[in-house]
Design an enzyme around this catalytic site. Structure first.
Site, mmCIF file in Angstrom:
data_model
loop_
_atom_site.group_PDB
_atom_site.id
_atom_site.type_symbol
_atom_site.label_atom_id
_atom_site.label_comp_id
_atom_site.label_asym_id
_atom_site.label_seq_id
_atom_site.Cartn_x
_atom_site.Cartn_y
_atom_site.Cartn_z
ATOM 1 C CE LYS A 147 15.727 6.114 -9.441
ATOM 2 N NZ LYS A 147 15.117 4.785 -9.578
ATOM 3 C CG ASP A 186 11.911 6.065 -8.984
ATOM 4 O OD1 ASP A 186 12.144 4.857 -8.812
ATOM 5 O OD2 ASP A 186 11.838 6.861 -8.026
HETATM 6 P P1 NDP Z 1 4.565 5.999 -8.115
HETATM 7 O O1 NDP Z 1 4.844 7.447 -8.190
HETATM 8 O O2 NDP Z 1 3.782 5.354 -9.195
HETATM 9 O O3 NDP Z 1 3.857 5.637 -6.723
HETATM 10 C C1 NDP Z 1 4.439 5.957 -5.504
HETATM 11 C C2 NDP Z 1 3.450 5.655 -4.390
HETATM 12 O O4 NDP Z 1 4.099 5.801 -3.144
HETATM 13 C C3 NDP Z 1 2.257 6.601 -4.376
HETATM 14 O O5 NDP Z 1 1.140 5.925 -3.890
HETATM 15 C C4 NDP Z 1 2.702 7.684 -3.401
HETATM 16 O O6 NDP Z 1 1.623 8.351 -2.749
HETATM 17 C C5 NDP Z 1 3.498 6.868 -2.398
HETATM 18 N N1 NDP Z 1 4.543 7.701 -1.819
HETATM 19 C C6 NDP Z 1 5.552 8.339 -2.459
HETATM 20 N N2 NDP Z 1 6.309 9.021 -1.598
HETATM 21 C C7 NDP Z 1 5.766 8.812 -0.384
HETATM 22 C C8 NDP Z 1 6.104 9.232 0.923
HETATM 23 N N3 NDP Z 1 7.172 10.031 1.140
HETATM 24 N N4 NDP Z 1 5.326 8.802 1.956
HETATM 25 C C9 NDP Z 1 4.245 8.006 1.742
HETATM 26 N N5 NDP Z 1 3.888 7.568 0.520
HETATM 27 C C10 NDP Z 1 4.631 7.960 -0.512
HETATM 28 O O7 NDP Z 1 6.014 5.316 -7.968
HETATM 29 P P2 NDP Z 1 6.422 3.795 -8.228
HETATM 30 O O8 NDP Z 1 5.310 2.888 -7.878
HETATM 31 O O9 NDP Z 1 7.026 3.729 -9.588
HETATM 32 O O10 NDP Z 1 7.619 3.611 -7.196
HETATM 33 C C11 NDP Z 1 7.425 3.146 -5.863
HETATM 34 C C12 NDP Z 1 8.753 2.645 -5.298
HETATM 35 O O11 NDP Z 1 9.253 1.589 -6.129
HETATM 36 C C13 NDP Z 1 9.885 3.679 -5.227
HETATM 37 O O12 NDP Z 1 10.700 3.386 -4.115
HETATM 38 C C14 NDP Z 1 10.672 3.401 -6.505
HETATM 39 O O13 NDP Z 1 12.010 3.847 -6.415
HETATM 40 C C15 NDP Z 1 10.582 1.880 -6.540
HETATM 41 N N6 NDP Z 1 10.839 1.272 -7.841
HETATM 42 C C16 NDP Z 1 10.067 1.600 -8.933
HETATM 43 C C17 NDP Z 1 10.307 0.986 -10.141
HETATM 44 C C18 NDP Z 1 9.424 1.209 -11.329
HETATM 45 O O14 NDP Z 1 9.574 0.468 -12.316
HETATM 46 N N7 NDP Z 1 8.500 2.135 -11.294
HETATM 47 C C19 NDP Z 1 11.450 0.060 -10.335
HETATM 48 C C20 NDP Z 1 12.130 -0.296 -9.089
HETATM 49 C C21 NDP Z 1 11.840 0.336 -7.916
HETATM 50 P P3 NDP Z 1 0.845 9.586 -3.454
HETATM 51 O O15 NDP Z 1 0.013 8.965 -4.528
HETATM 52 O O16 NDP Z 1 0.058 10.194 -2.364
HETATM 53 O O17 NDP Z 1 1.910 10.471 -4.005
#
Ligand code: NDP
Length: 454
Positions: A133, A173
């Site tokens: 990571k 991510d």
């Molecule tokens: P994105 O950046 O596309 O979206 C993240 C979302 O979560 C946004 O809506 C963001 O809000 C919100 N968010 C992030 N941090 C916080 C926080 N501290 N408190 C509240 N809301 C928060 O990321 P992904 O959708 O790609 O990833 C989401 C999760 O899935 C993570 O845990 C990631 O590790 C996991 N994941 C992702 C994969 C992938 O293929 N993308 C694969 C496997 C796991 P805002 O828009 O306001 O920033």
């Protein structure tokens, strides 16, 4: 007189003392290791070859950590400084593989927790991928496209020497989506003068795989379908609570709708949306426009969509539901939140995010014998399709949407079957936490045993 703890409990305590000594202050990493150790130590005790070779101890220390300065100029010509990282955790079963996260909260401890989880997750997919990571404490929010490009180029100018298609293949991510991957790949190609599959999540025009953007969200829903099938149940008509509003949440909502469930929430860092009538394909398009194109908060979505109520500064776990898909970030479900979900009728939790439930919350779900799919199993669809993107790049061909989606469904089924093999407790209950941890561990552990003392 106080009772002495059972051998396994005291082993967990001394094992965690040892972990904390070599990683002081990294609380998220400690949490991730403790959750795995808790369910794995009894298995290791029953299989002394792993304990004798100190295999689990070896798996809690990364192969290496790369940490560097990223200096770039903002639109006013002012130099800005961030810290970049790559944690190459374990490559026993294949090249390092795992995403980059760009978020101000990123620390070495965050990336160690994510890299440690990634090793077991990648093993569960049954594809030949090690775990890693990386990322930076850079916040893409509020930055212009040019600033994001300059940051990505500066980041890759150091990162390029540590990665490669047979060495380490990063992906996206939080904060790293199609735009960032494009900038990163462009800079890698410019420096190395090679067109290779060094990153996944690429655009379709330059070597990306169909279904990769959808894969994590779709996979989490497919995993939920498998869990429900063990109780001869389906998603049809079930009210679903989803957190997050990014990549994973959007495609979770899409697949839930396709399978007849009713997703009624999503959230971001400012609050959550509750729409009792549920999302429709049109509303989802509006959500994508607000979050991906306008890059605004969910309040802007509520102003556009009739029936959608914005609840500021809160998470959606108090909304009654039958199924829940935490898809935002780590530690977004506490013990109290978990109890609220149960009280609201929740029967299933499928984690799209990594470690969204803290240790207290996990205990609540396991005690209630809920259908609880931990992230390393439920969200493994994303990295699995990244693995298939690597295969397509090496073979210089592209599979169709249907081919990739069929493979994704097969992989999620296989992951579920492995969890069942190692986690079934009785005819009604599968402990997916134990199942995923043991199944993910065995392959990596056996490879390490074969290598001797390394
Ligand atoms: P994105 O950046 O596309 O979206 C993240 C979302 O979560 C946004 O809506 C963001 O809000 C919100 N968010 C992030 N941090 C916080 C926080 N501290 N408190 C509240 N809301 C928060 O990321 P992904 O959708 O790609 O990833 C989401 C999760 O899935 C993570 O845990 C990631 O590790 C996991 N994941 C992702 C994969 C992938 O293929 N993308 C694969 C496997 C796991 P805002 O828009 O306001 O920033």
């Amino acid at each position: 007189m106080s009772l002495s703890p059972s051998p396994t409990v005291s082993k967990l305590g001394s094992f965690m003392d040892w972990v904390m000594q070599h990683s002081p202050g990294e609380s998220e990493f400690h949490q991730a290791v403790q959750e795995v150790a808790d369910s794995l130590l009894p298995f290791i005790e029953a299989n002394p070859k792993y304990a004798q070779a100190k295999i689990f101890e070896r798996m809690t220390i990364p192969d290496r950590v790369i940490m560097f300065r990223v200096t770039w100029e903002d639109d006013c010509g002012v130099p800005q400084v961030n810290t970049g990282y790559r944690v190459q955790f374990n490559n026993a079963i294949g090249p390092y593989k795992g995403g980059f996260r760009f978020h101000p909260s990123v620390t070495l401890g965050t990336l160690k927790f994510l890299g440690f989880e990634q090793v077991l997750k990648n093993s569960l997919t049954t594809l030949p991928m090690g775990g890693a990571k990386g990322g930076a404490d850079f916040d893409p929010k509020g930055k212009s496209d040019h600033e994001v490009m300059r940051f990505c180029q500066a980041f890759m100018t150091e990162m390029y020497r540590h990665i490669g298609p047979d060495v380490d293949v990063p992906a996206g991510d939080i904060g790293v989506g199609a735009r960032e991957i494009g900038f990163l790949f462009g800079q890698y190609k410019r420096i190395v003068n090679e067109f290779t599959g060094v990153l996944t999540g690429k655009g379709i025009q330059y070597g990306g795989s169909l279904i990769r953007p959808e894969a994590t969200g779709y996979g989490a829903v497919y995993f939920a379908r498998e869990m429900l099938s063990t109780r001869t149940d389906t998603l049809a008509g079930k009210v679903a609570v989803v957190s997050g509003a990014g990549n994973v949440a959007q495609y979770t909502i899409e697949k839930l709708m396709q399978l007849g469930a009713v997703p009624v929430t999503c959230s971001d860092s400012t609050g959550f949306i509750h729409d009792p009538d549920g999302f429709t394909p049109e509303k989802l398009e509006q959500l994508k426009w607000v979050k991906n194109t306008q890059r605004q908060s969910l309040e802007a979505y509520a102003n556009l969509v009739k029936g959608a109520v914005f609840v500021k500064g809160q998470r959606p776990w108090g909304v009654p539901c039958q199924v829940a898909f935490p898809s935002a970030t780590q530690n977004e479900i506490s013990g109290e939140d978990a109890k609220q979900l149960l009280k609201g009728g929740c029967q299933l939790v499928s984690e799209g995010a990594n470690m969204p439930t803290n240790l207290d919350g996990v205990e609540v779900f396991r005690a209630a014998k809920l259908l609880y799919g931990p992230g390393k199993a439920a969200n493994a669809g994303g990295v699995a399709i990244s693995g298939l993107e690597m295969t397509q790049n090496s073979m210089r061909l592209s599979w169709t949407r249907e081919e990739v989606d069929t493979k994704l469904q097969d992989i999620m089924r296989r992951i579920h079957a492995q969890c069942e093999t190692h986690g079934r407790q009785d005819s009604h209950y599968v402990d997916y936490v134990t199942g995923a941890n043991v199944a993910g561990f065995i392959q990596v552990a056996d490879a390490l045993l074969a290598f001797g003392v390394v």
